[in-house]
Design a protein around this motif. Structure first.
Motif, mmCIF file in Angstrom:
data_model
loop_
_atom_site.group_PDB
_atom_site.id
_atom_site.type_symbol
_atom_site.label_atom_id
_atom_site.label_comp_id
_atom_site.label_asym_id
_atom_site.label_seq_id
_atom_site.Cartn_x
_atom_site.Cartn_y
_atom_site.Cartn_z
ATOM 1 N N LYS A 125 0.808 -1.262 0.030
ATOM 2 C CA LYS A 125 0.301 -0.060 0.106
ATOM 3 C C LYS A 125 0.871 1.279 -0.109
ATOM 4 N N ASN A 244 -18.046 4.177 1.809
ATOM 5 C CA ASN A 244 -16.735 4.786 2.291
ATOM 6 C C ASN A 244 -16.207 5.413 1.222
ATOM 7 N N ASP A 246 -12.659 7.238 -0.057
ATOM 8 C CA ASP A 246 -11.322 7.154 0.337
ATOM 9 C C ASP A 246 -10.473 8.160 -0.804
ATOM 10 N N LYS A 248 -6.491 8.958 -1.623
ATOM 11 C CA LYS A 248 -5.147 8.606 -1.456
ATOM 12 C C LYS A 248 -4.318 9.406 -2.321
ATOM 13 N N THR A 313 -14.680 5.139 -3.929
ATOM 14 C CA THR A 313 -15.880 5.026 -3.005
ATOM 15 C C THR A 313 -16.330 3.610 -3.180
ATOM 16 N N SER A 325 -13.356 3.846 -8.427
ATOM 17 C CA SER A 325 -12.112 4.460 -8.391
ATOM 18 C C SER A 325 -11.799 5.325 -9.624
ATOM 19 N N THR A 944 -0.900 6.889 11.750
ATOM 20 C CA THR A 944 -2.408 6.761 11.616
ATOM 21 C C THR A 944 -3.053 7.684 12.680
ATOM 22 N N ARG A 956 -13.018 8.747 9.037
ATOM 23 C CA ARG A 956 -13.013 7.261 9.414
ATOM 24 C C ARG A 956 -11.662 6.788 9.452
ATOM 25 N N THR A 957 -10.814 7.315 8.503
ATOM 26 C CA THR A 957 -9.246 7.053 8.921
ATOM 27 C C THR A 957 -8.371 8.111 8.183
ATOM 28 N N HIS A 1008 -3.572 9.191 3.231
ATOM 29 C CA HIS A 1008 -4.701 8.353 2.945
ATOM 30 C C HIS A 1008 -5.886 8.992 3.859
ATOM 31 N N GLY A 1010 -10.103 8.722 4.817
ATOM 32 C CA GLY A 1010 -11.109 7.856 4.537
ATOM 33 C C GLY A 1010 -12.387 8.710 5.195
#
Lengths: 1011, 437
Positions: A125, A244, A246, A248, A313, A325, A944, A956-957, A1008, A1010
């Motif tokens: 990742k 979700n 996201d 990145k 998403t 994506s 994180t 979320r993140t 990243h 989220g």
């Protein structure tokens, strides 16, 4: 197929009963959503809702349910007459219960009887990847990946369990969501040894996992295309739950990590004068000291940006799940003029129309623009010219034009990098659509339609400011290639579990695949200036052609999997393929395989014991390789006349290839022994394989005697063997609430040997490679250096000996041999150096290779360190051979300062002499180097945001990270980069560095978010 | 039933035909196929003369230096050629590729019977002419070579051995004798009666059959079809002059690499070979006042296409932009010179000298006085060197007269022939390598 399926709909009318229940999390008692509940041994089941509840109709005889959810340990529950189940699930999955995608299905590691390596998105990742094959490097045992060049989107060699073929492709079959995709090089232009990689049209960000099917047990379901292994790529799909979003992104810089030391301009000119003096010529440069010095490497290397942005998403409800994506990727090359960018979008959809009917799609579109440059293995490349041109030549002349060496034919590197246009544009659609129908709990029918449409448009323009363009007043060419590859496949799966002891899964299927290639090409010269580069402006049209080719494959396949008490595991696979490529009598091949597994220990419940799980397994089977022919010649079995060069502006017909009606597959028999175990509360897991692969009927371009008027014929000849041991270890070293530390390690010891060649006759390949029975592919062949002649008396004495042995005028090496020249070894002792004094001097095959990853987490901070290593392989360094030849105008390395002169009687570096009359530069162990290396391939540190802060920020993140790639390399190799090979399209050419572009050292910052 | 339909459908599905080739057995079954095939044979010649046939004889001798980066060519210059030399291998390959093409034609074309096929005999004769020319190259480079007279149709029985060169010469002579009457009297870029006779004369000179040389060259002279052009440079500025007997034709779309190899990088060439440099004494071989010198080697003030050609560059092939310089395989000046040589050998010194002086006169040089036979032969050798420099003669002439070792300072007589390519020896155990390699 259809008839068979319609029969089954009316088949069994089973009694059913309603099963319901409630699933919660063990740690907090909250309901768990999205838990998969499946009747063991069947495909019947459902998913829990957001209240943690489930209910479904199951066969009356159902007795065992399997509960699974990502991130939780799977549980098997015996009903024993109950119809309501309440269950808690604990965090973490055991290694054994991870689902592994196999061809046309999936299995848990517990049940697997073959050798598969899995790489998940989590593992790569933080790594900037251009294409999915890069993710395989160093992460799977038995998989040897060579990134041959540092130029973006160039081809990568992937060898699963050794090189398995000589002339047919040795690359694995790549399957993306069920679609075997177009791979390889579609480029119509030779830009040095590095070619385009069709896999680079796929966005690695979309990948959820990659499974590498390594042995016959797992790959044989792909029959005639399986013997190089199969890489199954599964893309991310939506899951039931909240949507979700996201984002990145990363941005980074790349540069070259090492420069070669080269002579200054004055030194270069003095050397040329010395060379000329050695054969009695006058000095070329009257005043070397006044020469300028250009650092050509600094002129062509640069710090180049790399960046990627992905917005995706995913989510869904009980009926429909989606994943969308979009990614933009851009990587400039570290060498002047090279730039790659790609935009891609993906839509993956799944819809449950009813309990019985499900359908879905995976679809990706991508577009890339690759500004290429001439690469290595060519004296007109950007870096190659920078290395070949002497430092005494300035970048530009006084009048602003590009400077050239009037005594050399090397082009100006800066002009090469900036003036020439090589645009490759690809447009790619890869899509599959499936429908799945459950006739009843045990029978499932699935049909898959796939399309891979690859369009490559290439435009080349040489303006008048360049070497090639100058003489033709501008020269251009355009190529258009389209490969439309489609697939239709249907499978029927029957699964049944009997009395909690026997489970049986039977799969039968059939498929059709066809590929149609179209090629258009046109060329023109004499352009009105350099501003209009399209061919329409060229007044002399020098070429127009159109070509095409087709291939097709028909297949029938079946697999039977039987397990007794999850202890005895039996799998049998059979595939029949028919291929258009082969002789009409040899079109169909049958590929059977059988495998057995026995679970000796499986005591998950007694987690305190040392050994938690132990399985031994073995497989034996036959797979094939049909990957021959060229893009435009897919009929290698036919005797053909082709269109030859024209004369008097008329077209010619000339003999092109000889017929071989017996042409058939390469056949690989593979025996595999494996063991899988889990130790210490499953904190240490280990998977080991020993394999022996015998490949026979190698598809080879057998070299014909040139007196035949033809070069080669494609035949099934020769055999080779790969055998080896692979080991993969995963260990959780530390598992505390704040500290976590895990290690992944893999190592492979693979031995390749050519066991049979046509007539036992060895032959050469590439610059220094040699193919010989009993030796591995990638062996090097050449002379051995004995020492440097120090006196004329030594030479005279050897010549005297040779004259007495071989006649009056014979000399030991060359008439022009003088002190300071190399004495090569007279291996056959006949008193002189002839071609018979060459021998195998080394091999590009490593003794072992592998990778080591450590992941450490402390609270929100994570650290990942990935090392990649290879040991025992040799590299033939042509870059050095040209940089130390001291015989012409080529720019020389500083190592030649130690050259032999009467004042400096060097014992390692020969004398400088124009034209190299003793041929000191001949292929010999002088330029063979140790290619072993240990490389810190990847180092990532991330942070994180803690959950309490995230809640405040309504995220979320959120994670930020820094990654360094290719930060350090420990190697004795004197060139730029030990991970190098000049010609990627040929398996026979290995470990050769011909002015290759090194891989970049990259530093990037990523994030990243989220929602 | 269902299964058989399915299998049938699959078989059709799997039947994929090539899209830009034809099955071998259908290739030469009609007149268009035959005509396209003879074009293929000429294309092979055009490819051979595009570099190697034209350059190597001067590079091996003292007319060309190797100034470029191809190390295999250094071996040519130093007469230390290794058997794995890539250019030796491609030279051998190119010659036998052409032989296979003409062998196909010679097997298939005589079988056709089509009243519309009016050029059937001509195509057969052209194939024989080309085969003779290719074998003549082979014998002179390697000595005994495999003599192959049938096309390659299967991969079996290809392990040929070397045939004594006398037998190969017999085929060369027979092919040329049989070809001559069926060839046209005149044709651009294709074989003619005069071309076949001139080649026969060249072969006869090699075999020291001077009477035959005299007779064959007499026939060409009698035809009065050819004469020397007045301006030597015109031979290279103009295509297909009155002096041209067999001239290979090139176009921008089927170009050659000659100008590219001779020209400097600044003009788009690769500066691989040239008359100036180590191992070439060509510039000093011209007598003072020889007009051919500045027509062959740039004096430094020559401007072509607006570009100044540096001094010392070979300019017989100068179309660097279009790369379509023709190659004159046989021109009238050669016929005159080989006739002069044969006449000198058989004692007709007067006519010999007259021919020689015609050549000299065109070059702006004065007539030579009568000399003895030996001096006359030396004068002819010198004249041929400068007249036909960089046109693919010098090495073969020096070998023929036995003067190569002397003039080129080659001590090892075994180096007067090329090695058979190493790969060829490895593949075919019946081939024996030349001594000394």
């Amino acid at each position: 197929m259809l008839i068979l399926s319609s029969m089954l709909t009316n088949g069994i009318q089973a009694q059913t009963r309603l099963i319901s229940g409630y699933v919660t999390a063990a740690e907090d008692g909250l309901p768990l959503n999205g838990v998969s509940v499946v009747v063991r041994g069947s495909l019947t089941g459902t998913i829990t809702d957001d209240q943690g509840r489930f209910n479904f109709q199951a066969e009356a005889t159902t007795d065992t349910l399997l509960f699974s959810l990502v991130g939780r340990q799977s549980k098997t529950v015996f009903l024993g007459g109950r119809s309501t189940i309440t269950l808690t699930m604990t965090l973490g999955t055991t290694w054994l219960d991870e689902a592994v995608i196999i061809g046309y299905g999936s299995q848990t590691k517990r049940e697997l009887t073959g050798a598969i390596s899995t790489i998940t998105a989590e593992q790569f990742k933080d790594v900037p990847l251009l294409s999915p094959d890069q993710a395989l490097q160093g992460r799977a045992a038995g998989v040897f990946v060579t990134q041959n060049s540092g130029m973006p989107a160039t081809s990568i060699n992937v060898r699963i369990r050794g090189t398995n073929s000589l002339n047919a492709s040795a690359e694995p079959l790549y399957i993306v969501d069920g679609m075997p995709i177009n791979t390889g090089n579609y480029s119509g232009f030779f830009l040095g040894g590095q070619s385009l990689n069709a896999l680079s049209d796929l966005n690695p960000e979309d990948i959820s996992s990659i499974q590498v099917l390594k042995d016959a047990a797992t790959s044989a379901i792909y029959g005639s295309r399986a013997s190089n292994g199969v890489v199954l790529i599964t893309t991310k799909r939506g899951k039931i739950g909240p949507t979700n979003i996201d984002f990145k992104a990363y941005e980074g810089l790349q540069n070259v990590s090492k420069l070669l030391d080269r002579l200054s301009g004055p030194e270069q000119e003095a050397l040329v004068n010395e060379q000329r003096g050695a054969i009695g010529l006058s000095p070329r440069y009257p005043d070397p000291l006044s020469a300028p010095t250009t650092n050509w490497q600094q002129e062509v290397f640069r710090t180049a940006p790399i960046r990627e942005y992905t917005l995706s998403t995913s989510g869904g409800n009980q009926q429909t799940q989606f994943m969308m994506s979009g990614t933009y990727f851009r990587q400039q090359g570290i060498v002047l003029g090279s730039d790659y960018q790609r935009g891609s979008v993906r839509l993956n959809l799944d819809h449950q129309f009813s309990q019985k009917l499900t359908f879905g799609t995976s679809l990706t579109l991508s577009r890339s623009l690759n500004n290429r440059i001439n690469g290595d293995n060519s004296i007109i490349g950007v870096l190659s010219a920078a290395l070949l041109l002497g430092s005494h030549i300035p970048v530009r002349n006084g009048d602003g034009s590009y400077a050239l060496d009037p005594f050399s034919n090397v082009s100006n590197p800066v002009a090469e990098g900036t003036e020439i246009t090589f645009n490759s544009r690809t447009s790619r659609i890869v899509g599959t659509t499936f429908a799945e129908y459950r006739f009843n709990p045990t029978f499932v029918w699935r049909t898959n339609v796939g399309v891979d449409n690859l369009i490559l448009k290439e435009d080349v323009f040489y303006p008048t400011t360049t070497f090639n363009g100058a003489r033709a007043n501008g020269s251009g060419r355009s190529d258009y290639r389209q490969d439309l590859n489609w697939l239709l496949e249907s499978t029927l799966t029957y699964s049944v579990a009997l009395r909690q002891r026997h489970t049986l899964t039977v799969l039968v299927g059939a498929g059709l695949q066809e590929s149609a290639l179209e090629v258009l090409s046109a060329a023109a010269t004499n352009f009105p200036g350099n501003s209009i580069t399209r061919l329409t402006a060229g007044s002399v049209k020098t070429g127009a052609s159109s070509d095409g080719s087709r291939w097709a494959l028909t297949s029938f396949f079946s697999r039977l999997h039987y397990s007794f008490k999850e202890k005895v595991l039996v799998t049998a696979t059979l595939r029949t393929d028919g291929s258009s490529r082969f002789g009409s009598d040899r079109r169909y091949g049958i590929f059977p395989v059988g495998s057995l597994g026995y679970v000796i220990v499986a005591n998950n419940r007694y987690s305190n014991s040392v050994l938690n799980f132990l399985k031994v397994r073995t497989s034996y089977g036959l797979t094939g390789n049909a990957n021959i022919g060229t893009l435009t010649n897919q009929t290698p079995a036919l005797g053909l006349f082709g269109v030859g060069a024209s004369y008097l502006q008329q077209t010619s017909l000339v003999p092109q290839q000889l017929a071989n009606p017996d042409l058939s597959w390469e056949k690989t028999q593979e025996l595999n022994f494996g063991v899988d175990m889990a130790l210490l509360n499953s904190r240490l897991s280990l998977s080991a394989n020993y394999f022996v692969r015998q490949t026979r009927d190698l598809l080879q371009q057998r070299q014909l005697p040139l007196t035949s008027g033809l070069l080669t014929i494609t035949e099934n000849i020769g055999a080779l063997q790969n055998r080896g041991v692979e080991l993969e270890v995963t260990s959780t070293n530390l598992q505390q609430s704040q500290w976590k530390w895990s290690t992944n390690f893999n190592i492979s010891f693979i031995r390749n040997k050519i066991t049979k060649l046509y007539g036992g006759t060895p032959f050469s390949a590439g610059s220094a490679n040699w193919i010989q029975e009993g030796q591995p592919i990638g062996s090097f062949y050449g002379y051995q250096v004995e020492r440097i002649f120090q006196t004329q008396a030594e030479i005279d004495a050897l010549n005297q000996v040779n004259r007495s042995m071989n006649g009056s005028t014979a000399v030991y090496q060359s008439e022009a041999t003088r002190p300071g020249d190399i004495k090569f070894k007279d291996l056959n002792g006949d008193g002189r150096i002839t071609s018979a004094d060459q021998t195998v001097i080394g091999s590009a095959q490593p003794s072992f290779y592998g990778g080591l990853t450590n992941n450490i987490t402390y609270r929100g901070i994570d650290l990942s360190v990935f090392f990649q290593f290879t040991y025992g392989n040799k590299i033939y360094n042509i870059t050095r051979s040209s940089g130390e030849n001291m015989s012409g105008q080529n720019g020389q390395l500083t190592t030649v300062r130690d050259r032999w002169t009467s004042e400096n009687p060097s014992t390692s570096m020969p004398r400088a002499v124009q034209g190299d009359p003793n041929n000191n530069r001949r292929t010999s162990d002088r330029f063979l180097e140790d290619g072993s290396f240990l490389r810190l391939k990847n180092l990532s540190i991330g942070y994180t945001l803690q959950s309490n802060l995230m809640k405040k920020a309504r995220l979320r993140t959120l994670r930020i990270y820094i990654t360094a790639q290719n930060l350090l390399a420990f190697t004795h190799y004197s060139g730029y980069d030990p991970e190098v090979n000049t010609q990627t399209d040929q398996s026979l050419v290995a470990g050769t560095d011909y002015l290759g572009v090194p891989q970049a050292r990259t530093l990037l910052l990523g994030m990243h978010v989220g929602f | 039933m269902v299964l058989s339909v399915l299998i049938e459908a699959c078989a059709t599905f799997l039947d994929k035909k090539p899209e830009s080739s034809v099955p071998s057995e259908e290739a030469i079954t009609n007149l268009t196929g035959a005509r396209a095939s003879i074009i293929g044979a000429y294309a092979n010649l055009a490819s051979g003369y595009s570099i190697s046939f034209t350059i190597f004889p001067d590079l091996l001798a003292d007319n060309l230096a190797h100034n470029g980066s191809i190390t295999d060519l250094d071996q040519f210059k130093s007469h230390n050629i290794l058997s794995n030399n890539g250019y030796v291998s491609s030279l051998w390959q190119s010659l036998y590729q052409g032989i296979n093409r003409v062998n196909y034609i010679l097997e298939k074309v005589p079988l056709l019977s089509d009243p519309a096929f009016t050029d059937q005999k001509r195509i057969i004769a052209e194939a024989k002419f080309i085969r003779a020319l290719l074998y003549f190259h082979l014998i002179r480079y390697w000595g005994d070579v495999p003599l192959i007279k049938a096309p390659t149709k299967t991969a079996e029985n290809l392990l040929v051995s070397r045939t004594p060169k006398e037998q190969v010469y017999t085929l060369v002579q027979t092919d040329l004798r049989e070809a001559t009457p069926d060839l046209p009297e005149a044709a651009i870029g294709r074989a003619t009666q005069s071309a076949a006779q001139a080649l026969s004369a060249r072969v006869a000179l090699e075999l020291q059959d001077y009477a035959a040389v005299a007779a064959l060259s007499e026939a060409i002279l009698q035809r009065r079809q050819f004469s020397l052009v007045s301006d030597y440079r015109m031979l290279f500025d103009t295509k297909n002059t009155i002096e041209s007997i067999f001239e290979l034709q090139y176009y921008p779309t089927s170009a050659n690499g000659l100008a590219f190899w001779f020209f400097p990088t600044a003009l788009g060439g690769r500066n691989e070979v040239g008359p100036r440099g180590a191992g070439s004494t060509l510039e000093s071989a011209y007598e003072p006042g020889d007009r051919r010198k500045i027509a062959s080697i740039s004096p430094g003030n020559l401007i072509l296409d607006g570009k100044t050609i540096p001094a010392g560059t070979g300019i017989k092939y100068s179309r660097i932009s279009s790369q379509d310089d023709n190659v004159q395989v046989i021109r009238y000046a050669e016929v005159m010179l080989i006739r002069a040589e044969a006449l000198a050998q058989i004692g007709n010194q007067t006519e010999s000298l007259e021919l020689l002086n015609q050549i000299r006169q065109r070059a702006g040089l004065g007539a030579l006085p009568i000399r003895d036979k030996k001096e006359l032969l030396m004068a002819i050798e010198q004249e041929k060197r400068v007249e036909l420099a960089m046109e693919g003669y010098r090495w073969f002439d020096l070998i023929r007269t036995g003067r190569a070792q002397d003039v080129l300072k080659i001590t090892d007589s075994k180096k007067l022939v090329l090695p058979i390519p190493q790969q060829e020896i490895l593949i075919n155990p019946n081939l024996v390598q030349n001594e000394g390699y």
